[in-house]
Design a protein around this motif. Structure first.
Motif, PDB file in Angstrom:
ATOM      1  N   GLY A   1      -3.976  17.435   0.251  1.00  0.00           N
ATOM      2  CA  GLY A   1      -4.978  16.400   0.138  1.00  0.00           C
ATOM      3  C   GLY A   1      -5.812  16.226   1.390  1.00  0.00           C
ATOM      4  N   LEU A   2      -5.354  16.818   2.484  1.00  0.00           N
ATOM      5  CA  LEU A   2      -6.121  16.740   3.729  1.00  0.00           C
ATOM      6  C   LEU A   2      -6.829  18.071   3.958  1.00  0.00           C
ATOM      7  CD1 LEU A   2      -3.517  14.916   5.975  1.00  0.00           C
ATOM      8  CD2 LEU A   2      -5.269  13.944   4.501  1.00  0.00           C
ATOM      9  N   ASN A   3      -7.896  18.025   4.733  1.00  0.00           N
ATOM     10  CA  ASN A   3      -8.658  19.252   5.009  1.00  0.00           C
ATOM     11  C   ASN A   3      -8.012  20.016   6.151  1.00  0.00           C
ATOM     12  OD1 ASN A   3     -10.616  18.623   3.043  1.00  0.00           O
ATOM     13  ND2 ASN A   3     -11.638  17.254   4.486  1.00  0.00           N
ATOM     14  N   ILE A   4      -7.001  20.782   5.805  1.00  0.00           N
ATOM     15  CA  ILE A   4      -6.273  21.538   6.828  1.00  0.00           C
ATOM     16  C   ILE A   4      -6.901  22.918   6.926  1.00  0.00           C
ATOM     17  CG2 ILE A   4      -4.507  22.353   5.194  1.00  0.00           C
ATOM     18  CD1 ILE A   4      -2.482  21.890   7.517  1.00  0.00           C
ATOM     19  N   SER A   5      -7.189  23.341   8.159  1.00  0.00           N
ATOM     20  CA  SER A   5      -7.871  24.625   8.321  1.00  0.00           C
ATOM     21  C   SER A   5      -6.957  25.711   8.869  1.00  0.00           C
ATOM     22  CB  SER A   5      -9.089  24.467   9.237  1.00  0.00           C
ATOM     23  OG  SER A   5      -8.714  23.893  10.468  1.00  0.00           O
ATOM     24  N   ALA A   6      -5.905  25.327   9.575  1.00  0.00           N
ATOM     25  CA  ALA A   6      -5.025  26.356  10.149  1.00  0.00           C
ATOM     26  C   ALA A   6      -3.662  25.751  10.449  1.00  0.00           C
ATOM     27  CB  ALA A   6      -5.630  26.929  11.426  1.00  0.00           C
TER      28      ALA A   6
ATOM     29  N   GLY B   1       5.206  23.256  15.820  1.00  0.00           N
ATOM     30  CA  GLY B   1       4.005  23.993  15.446  1.00  0.00           C
ATOM     31  C   GLY B   1       2.783  23.098  15.560  1.00  0.00           C
ATOM     32  N   TYR B   2       1.685  23.627  15.077  1.00  0.00           N
ATOM     33  CA  TYR B   2       0.422  22.897  15.145  1.00  0.00           C
ATOM     34  C   TYR B   2      -0.289  23.022  13.808  1.00  0.00           C
ATOM     35  CZ  TYR B   2       1.337  23.109  20.119  1.00  0.00           C
ATOM     36  OH  TYR B   2       1.929  22.991  21.344  1.00  0.00           O
ATOM     37  N   ALA B   3      -0.947  21.949  13.416  1.00  0.00           N
ATOM     38  CA  ALA B   3      -1.795  21.988  12.232  1.00  0.00           C
ATOM     39  C   ALA B   3      -3.192  21.581  12.679  1.00  0.00           C
ATOM     40  CB  ALA B   3      -1.281  21.039  11.161  1.00  0.00           C
ATOM     41  N   GLU B   4      -4.156  22.373  12.279  1.00  0.00           N
ATOM     42  CA  GLU B   4      -5.534  22.088  12.656  1.00  0.00           C
ATOM     43  C   GLU B   4      -6.269  21.574  11.424  1.00  0.00           C
ATOM     44  OE1 GLU B   4      -8.795  24.972  14.382  1.00  0.00           O
ATOM     45  OE2 GLU B   4      -6.963  24.987  15.593  1.00  0.00           O
ATOM     46  N   PHE B   5      -7.056  20.528  11.628  1.00  0.00           N
ATOM     47  CA  PHE B   5      -7.771  19.900  10.520  1.00  0.00           C
ATOM     48  C   PHE B   5      -9.271  20.029  10.721  1.00  0.00           C
ATOM     49  CE2 PHE B   5      -3.619  18.010  10.783  1.00  0.00           C
ATOM     50  CZ  PHE B   5      -3.194  18.065   9.473  1.00  0.00           C
ATOM     51  N   GLU B   6      -9.998  20.023   9.603  1.00  0.00           N
ATOM     52  CA  GLU B   6     -11.441  20.241   9.669  1.00  0.00           C
ATOM     53  C   GLU B   6     -12.195  19.005  10.118  1.00  0.00           C
ATOM     54  OE1 GLU B   6     -12.801  21.851   5.976  1.00  0.00           O
ATOM     55  OE2 GLU B   6     -11.235  23.378   5.965  1.00  0.00           O
ATOM     56  N   ASP B   7     -11.578  17.838   9.958  1.00  0.00           N
ATOM     57  CA  ASP B   7     -12.299  16.623  10.349  1.00  0.00           C
ATOM     58  C   ASP B   7     -11.322  15.612  10.928  1.00  0.00           C
ATOM     59  OD1 ASP B   7     -11.315  14.876   8.024  1.00  0.00           O
ATOM     60  OD2 ASP B   7     -12.226  16.606   7.009  1.00  0.00           O
ATOM     61  N   ILE B   8     -11.889  14.655  11.627  1.00  0.00           N
ATOM     62  CA  ILE B   8     -11.061  13.702  12.369  1.00  0.00           C
ATOM     63  C   ILE B   8     -10.281  12.792  11.427  1.00  0.00           C
ATOM     64  CG2 ILE B   8     -12.803  11.906  12.645  1.00  0.00           C
ATOM     65  CD1 ILE B   8     -11.734  12.098  15.741  1.00  0.00           C
ATOM     66  N   ASP B   9     -10.847  12.502  10.254  1.00  0.00           N
ATOM     67  CA  ASP B   9     -10.125  11.628   9.336  1.00  0.00           C
ATOM     68  C   ASP B   9      -8.874  12.302   8.790  1.00  0.00           C
ATOM     69  OD1 ASP B   9     -11.539   9.262   9.515  1.00  0.00           O
ATOM     70  OD2 ASP B   9     -13.099   9.986   8.159  1.00  0.00           O
ATOM     71  N   SER B  10      -8.957  13.610   8.553  1.00  0.00           N
ATOM     72  CA  SER B  10      -7.763  14.327   8.094  1.00  0.00           C
ATOM     73  C   SER B  10      -6.676  14.290   9.166  1.00  0.00           C
ATOM     74  CB  SER B  10      -8.107  15.775   7.735  1.00  0.00           C
ATOM     75  OG  SER B  10      -8.840  15.811   6.530  1.00  0.00           O
ATOM     76  N   LEU B  11      -7.080  14.463  10.424  1.00  0.00           N
ATOM     77  CA  LEU B  11      -6.109  14.383  11.509  1.00  0.00           C
ATOM     78  C   LEU B  11      -5.502  12.978  11.552  1.00  0.00           C
ATOM     79  CD1 LEU B  11      -4.660  15.337  14.060  1.00  0.00           C
ATOM     80  CD2 LEU B  11      -6.723  14.800  15.355  1.00  0.00           C
ATOM     81  N   PHE B  12      -6.361  11.978  11.428  1.00  0.00           N
ATOM     82  CA  PHE B  12      -5.876  10.593  11.480  1.00  0.00           C
ATOM     83  C   PHE B  12      -4.887  10.332  10.349  1.00  0.00           C
ATOM     84  CE2 PHE B  12      -6.539   5.903  11.034  1.00  0.00           C
ATOM     85  CZ  PHE B  12      -6.125   5.555  12.303  1.00  0.00           C
TER      86      PHE B  12
ATOM     87  N   ALA C   1       0.836  -1.193   0.000  1.00  0.00           N
ATOM     88  CA  ALA C   1       0.000   0.000   0.000  1.00  0.00           C
ATOM     89  C   ALA C   1       0.873   1.247   0.000  1.00  0.00           C
ATOM     90  CB  ALA C   1      -0.889   0.012   1.234  1.00  0.00           C
ATOM     91  N   PRO C   2       0.437   2.287  -0.720  1.00  0.00           N
ATOM     92  CA  PRO C   2       1.190   3.536  -0.659  1.00  0.00           C
ATOM     93  C   PRO C   2       1.129   4.124   0.742  1.00  0.00           C
ATOM     94  CG  PRO C   2      -0.901   3.865  -1.755  1.00  0.00           C
ATOM     95  CD  PRO C   2      -0.747   2.382  -1.537  1.00  0.00           C
ATOM     96  N   ARG C   3       2.053   5.005   1.002  1.00  0.00           N
ATOM     97  CA  ARG C   3       2.190   5.613   2.315  1.00  0.00           C
ATOM     98  C   ARG C   3       0.873   6.143   2.858  1.00  0.00           C
ATOM     99  NH1 ARG C   3       5.273  11.317   2.738  1.00  0.00           N
ATOM    100  NH2 ARG C   3       3.573  11.952   1.436  1.00  0.00           N
ATOM    101  N   ALA C   4       0.099   6.803   1.994  1.00  0.00           N
ATOM    102  CA  ALA C   4      -1.116   7.450   2.474  1.00  0.00           C
ATOM    103  C   ALA C   4      -2.165   6.443   2.914  1.00  0.00           C
ATOM    104  CB  ALA C   4      -1.697   8.356   1.398  1.00  0.00           C
ATOM    105  N   ALA C   5      -2.072   5.214   2.408  1.00  0.00           N
ATOM    106  CA  ALA C   5      -3.086   4.224   2.746  1.00  0.00           C
ATOM    107  C   ALA C   5      -2.720   3.443   3.999  1.00  0.00           C
ATOM    108  CB  ALA C   5      -3.274   3.262   1.583  1.00  0.00           C
ATOM    109  N   ARG C   6      -1.489   3.612   4.489  1.00  0.00           N
ATOM    110  CA  ARG C   6      -1.099   2.900   5.704  1.00  0.00           C
ATOM    111  C   ARG C   6      -1.874   3.448   6.881  1.00  0.00           C
ATOM    112  NH1 ARG C   6       4.846   3.570   4.918  1.00  0.00           N
ATOM    113  NH2 ARG C   6       4.624   5.030   6.612  1.00  0.00           N
TER     114      ARG C   6
END
Length: 139
Positions: free
Chosen positions: A73-78, A95-106, A31-36
């Motif tokens: 590719g992820l829903n990054i908000s801040a 630093g910190y990255a804030e995401f719009e949904d839990i799957d993007s964080l995951f 699997a590609p990295r993103a699918a792990r």
């Protein structure tokens, strides 16, 4: 005695029986990295917003744009990159990255140890309460 009924076929000289089957290459992970799936306990993820990732070991020349590109590719908000109060040009290296949904964080957590610039950066769940006193597991 009852023991005499035990099968003795393992004494057989037929070595073929004991050969390991050939490895089936189709079952190996390709699997590609993103699918792990990241090695993250989903129970550690926040139950409600903000869905914030802690970013550590950042290169000092990192920008908010390069962080957004890293998480493309992820829903990054801040993106928040703290700077040295005495030298606003210099970043603190985290630093910190804030995401719009839990799957993007995951998904973002699966990028832990990936390279940004010349460094392997740390991506972890930002503690909602920094004063819990728990050390993240080393590994």
């Amino acid at each position: 005695p009852a023991f005499s009924a035990v099968s003795t076929t393992w004494h057989s000289n037929d070595d073929d029986v004991y050969r390991a089957p050939p490895i089936d290459r189709s079952i190996l992970p390709t699997a590609p990295r993103a699918a792990r799936e990241p090695n993250i306990d989903r129970s550690r993820l926040p139950k409600s917003p903000p869905y914030t990732a802690f970013l550590g070991n950042l290169p000092y020349d990192v920008t908010e744009e390069s962080i957004k590109d890293f998480f493309r590719g992820l829903n990054i908000s801040a993106v928040r990159l703290p700077r040295e109060p005495t030298n606003p040009e210099r970043l603190k290296g985290f630093g910190y990255a804030e995401f719009e949904d839990i799957d993007s964080l995951f998904q973002a957590l699966s990028l832990n140890e990936e390279s940004l610039g010349n460094r392997r950066i740390r991506v972890d769940v930002a503690d909602q309460a920094q004063d819990k006193g728990e050390c993240p597991a080393v590994g």
